[in-house]
Write a protein that holds these residues in place. Structure first.
Motif, PDB file in Angstrom:
ATOM      1  N   TRP A  96       0.852  -1.188   0.000  1.00 18.37           N
ATOM      2  CA  TRP A  96       0.000   0.000   0.000  1.00 18.37           C
ATOM      3  C   TRP A  96       0.889   1.240   0.000  1.00 18.37           C
ATOM      4  O   TRP A  96       1.685   1.431   0.911  1.00 18.37           O
ATOM      5  CB  TRP A  96      -0.909  -0.032   1.234  1.00 18.37           C
ATOM      6  N   VAL A  97       0.770   2.077  -1.024  1.00 19.70           N
ATOM      7  CA  VAL A  97       1.578   3.296  -1.145  1.00 19.70           C
ATOM      8  C   VAL A  97       0.638   4.485  -1.359  1.00 19.70           C
ATOM      9  O   VAL A  97      -0.115   4.515  -2.331  1.00 19.70           O
ATOM     10  CB  VAL A  97       2.576   3.201  -2.327  1.00 19.70           C
ATOM     11  N   ASP A  98       0.704   5.433  -0.447  1.00 18.93           N
ATOM     12  CA  ASP A  98      -0.112   6.648  -0.558  1.00 18.93           C
ATOM     13  C   ASP A  98       0.537   7.674  -1.468  1.00 18.93           C
ATOM     14  O   ASP A  98       1.763   7.730  -1.594  1.00 18.93           O
ATOM     15  CB  ASP A  98      -0.292   7.283   0.825  1.00 18.93           C
ATOM     16  N   ALA A 103       5.901  10.191  -5.834  1.00 20.71           N
ATOM     17  CA  ALA A 103       6.937   9.158  -5.892  1.00 20.71           C
ATOM     18  C   ALA A 103       7.947   9.461  -6.995  1.00 20.71           C
ATOM     19  O   ALA A 103       7.618  10.052  -8.022  1.00 20.71           O
ATOM     20  CB  ALA A 103       6.302   7.790  -6.134  1.00 20.71           C
ATOM     21  N   ALA A 104       9.190   9.014  -6.759  1.00 21.16           N
ATOM     22  CA  ALA A 104      10.204   9.098  -7.805  1.00 21.16           C
ATOM     23  C   ALA A 104       9.835   8.127  -8.935  1.00 21.16           C
ATOM     24  O   ALA A 104       9.253   7.069  -8.680  1.00 21.16           O
ATOM     25  CB  ALA A 104      11.579   8.737  -7.235  1.00 21.16           C
ATOM     26  N   PRO A 105      10.154   8.455 -10.183  1.00 17.03           N
ATOM     27  CA  PRO A 105       9.804   7.557 -11.297  1.00 17.03           C
ATOM     28  C   PRO A 105      10.324   6.138 -11.107  1.00 17.03           C
ATOM     29  O   PRO A 105       9.659   5.172 -11.505  1.00 17.03           O
ATOM     30  CB  PRO A 105      10.451   8.243 -12.513  1.00 17.03           C
ATOM     31  N   ALA A 126      -1.847  -1.586  -3.880  1.00 14.43           N
ATOM     32  CA  ALA A 126      -2.865  -0.544  -3.770  1.00 14.43           C
ATOM     33  C   ALA A 126      -2.179   0.809  -3.632  1.00 14.43           C
ATOM     34  O   ALA A 126      -1.349   0.992  -2.745  1.00 14.43           O
ATOM     35  CB  ALA A 126      -3.764  -0.803  -2.564  1.00 14.43           C
ATOM     36  N   THR A 127      -2.509   1.737  -4.510  1.00 19.66           N
ATOM     37  CA  THR A 127      -1.923   3.075  -4.458  1.00 19.66           C
ATOM     38  C   THR A 127      -3.033   4.117  -4.480  1.00 19.66           C
ATOM     39  O   THR A 127      -4.132   3.857  -4.986  1.00 19.66           O
ATOM     40  CB  THR A 127      -0.970   3.331  -5.639  1.00 19.66           C
ATOM     41  N   THR A 128      -2.757   5.281  -3.921  1.00 21.19           N
ATOM     42  CA  THR A 128      -3.723   6.369  -3.951  1.00 21.19           C
ATOM     43  C   THR A 128      -3.075   7.597  -4.561  1.00 21.19           C
ATOM     44  O   THR A 128      -1.868   7.799  -4.458  1.00 21.19           O
ATOM     45  CB  THR A 128      -4.224   6.725  -2.537  1.00 21.19           C
ATOM     46  N   MET A 129      -3.906   8.410  -5.205  1.00 15.08           N
ATOM     47  CA  MET A 129      -3.391   9.637  -5.812  1.00 15.08           C
ATOM     48  C   MET A 129      -4.530  10.643  -5.927  1.00 15.08           C
ATOM     49  O   MET A 129      -5.705  10.280  -6.012  1.00 15.08           O
ATOM     50  CB  MET A 129      -2.791   9.357  -7.187  1.00 15.08           C
ATOM     51  N   ARG A 130      -4.169  11.910  -5.902  1.00 15.68           N
ATOM     52  CA  ARG A 130      -5.122  12.982  -6.181  1.00 15.68           C
ATOM     53  C   ARG A 130      -4.869  13.430  -7.606  1.00 15.68           C
ATOM     54  O   ARG A 130      -3.832  13.998  -7.908  1.00 15.68           O
ATOM     55  CB  ARG A 130      -4.927  14.142  -5.194  1.00 15.68           C
ATOM     56  N   GLN A 131      -5.833  13.179  -8.462  1.00 18.69           N
ATOM     57  CA  GLN A 131      -5.639  13.456  -9.881  1.00 18.69           C
ATOM     58  C   GLN A 131      -5.864  14.929 -10.180  1.00 18.69           C
ATOM     59  O   GLN A 131      -6.907  15.488  -9.847  1.00 18.69           O
ATOM     60  CB  GLN A 131      -6.610  12.613 -10.720  1.00 18.69           C
TER      61      GLN A 131
END
Length: 344
Positions: A96-98, A103-105, A126-131
């Protein structure tokens, strides 16, 4: 703010292995902790490669330092694949990565490689992001649609929002208050929860004033904290998003504060901090930002200077982090002039 691009991986490894960030005799201790996890024979080439991989992602000197950038990336991917394959063969694994836009490429490349190479095993990433509305969607990767699922989290519908408010408040609020909470939150679950807590704790529904923004709400919540709890939150905001419970205690001692274990427990019970065994993390980035911004510039400079001194004592190898705190203190003193507790 981490200079180590692998820190999301490193933080998880530290937690899994029960190690502190400041690992003394790192190679020996890591080898002892890995042996029961991976069921490999110490001294074999595969086990030694795994130890060097862990050392490298933790930012410790390792055999990988002699490799070029591409070879290092391949070695990290190989180490992650080896370790996770062995874990996933025993039981399902969740990574799980928020906030992956930060994040670095190379970290995103690592996650994509794991998804491809371990596709036949019970592994969920599972990852989360604000688009950003103007940005192109670049994650999850579209190259393998069978391996990925992108879920857009929309605002909660009115009925669900009303049910969440009732559960969090612990009582049935008047319709006018529920409508105000729904309007202010825009269906954002985090804002709904915080407004519901505020309304549930208020004795006068008619005179209840709801903050207009999430940051204003969190600031009001922080202002109501007892001094011992506020000190811990402020220290956590300076230290980072997460760490070991022992680091909060040591940092408080360095600042000559009285560290009250009951205050930490109260913060966890209220949901401001989350505690997992010997580690803690701030509940959200917004909370950390607000806690930091509500400190005066003078106090921020003092905390940054104290952090630099603390790191010099307990994590002497963390040069980049110490430099960050020193530079932050210098910037404020350049604006305000000399400040007590901030050395020249």
């Amino acid at each position: 703010g981490e200079t180590n691009v692998w820190w999301p991986v490193a933080g998880s490894l530290l937690n899994q292995l029960g190690l502190d960030r400041n690992v003394e005799n790192a190679r020996e201790r890591i080898a002892r902790r890995l042996a029961p996890f991976e069921e490999l024979m110490p001294g074999t080439p595969e086990f030694d490669r795994l130890v060097e991989f862990v050392l490298h992602v933790l930012g410790q000197p390792s055999a990988l330092d002699a490799l070029g950038p591409l070879a290092v990336r391949d070695a990290v991917v190989s180490g992650m694949v080896t370790g996770l394959r062995r874990r996933a063969e025993q039981a399902p694994v969740v990574i799980w990565v928020d906030d992956v836009p930060w994040a670095a490429p190379v970290l995103l490349d690592l996650l994509e490689s794991l998804a491809r190479q371990l596709a036949g095993l019970p592994l969920l990433i599972a990852t989360t992001m604000r688009q950003d509305g103007d940005a192109e969607e670049s994650w999850p990767p579209a190259a393998a649609p069978a391996l990925s699922l992108h879920l857009s989290l929309e605002p909660l519908p009115d009925d669900d929002a009303d049910e969440l408010v009732r559960l969090v408040a612990g009582r049935r609020l008047p319709q006018l208050v529920r409508d105000a909470i729904s309007t202010r939150s825009g269906g954002n679950p985090l804002f709904l929860i915080e407004l519901a807590k505020l309304a549930g704790a208020s004795a006068e529904d008619a005179d209840l004033e709801l903050p207009g923004t999430l940051r204003a709400l969190i600031a009001a919540q922080l202002d109501r904290l007892p001094a011992a709890q506020r000190e811990i939150i402020d220290n956590a905001a300076v230290i980072g998003n997460e760490g070991r419970v022992a680091s909060l205690r040591t940092f408080a001692q360095y600042l000559a504060q009285t560290n009250d274990p009951l205050a930490l427990t109260a913060l966890c019970d209220s949901g401001l901090l989350v505690r997992d065994a010997r580690r803690w993390r701030v509940r959200s980035d917004v909370l950390r930002e607000v806690a930091s911004q509500t400190l005066t510039k003078q106090v921020r400079a003092q905390r940054h200077a104290a952090s630099a001194g603390y790191l010099r004592q307990v994590e002497p190898h963390a040069v980049d982090r110490r430099a960050h705190h020193m530079a932050s203190a210098v910037e404020i003193t350049a604006e305000l002039g000399p400040i007590d507790g901030v050395p020249d």
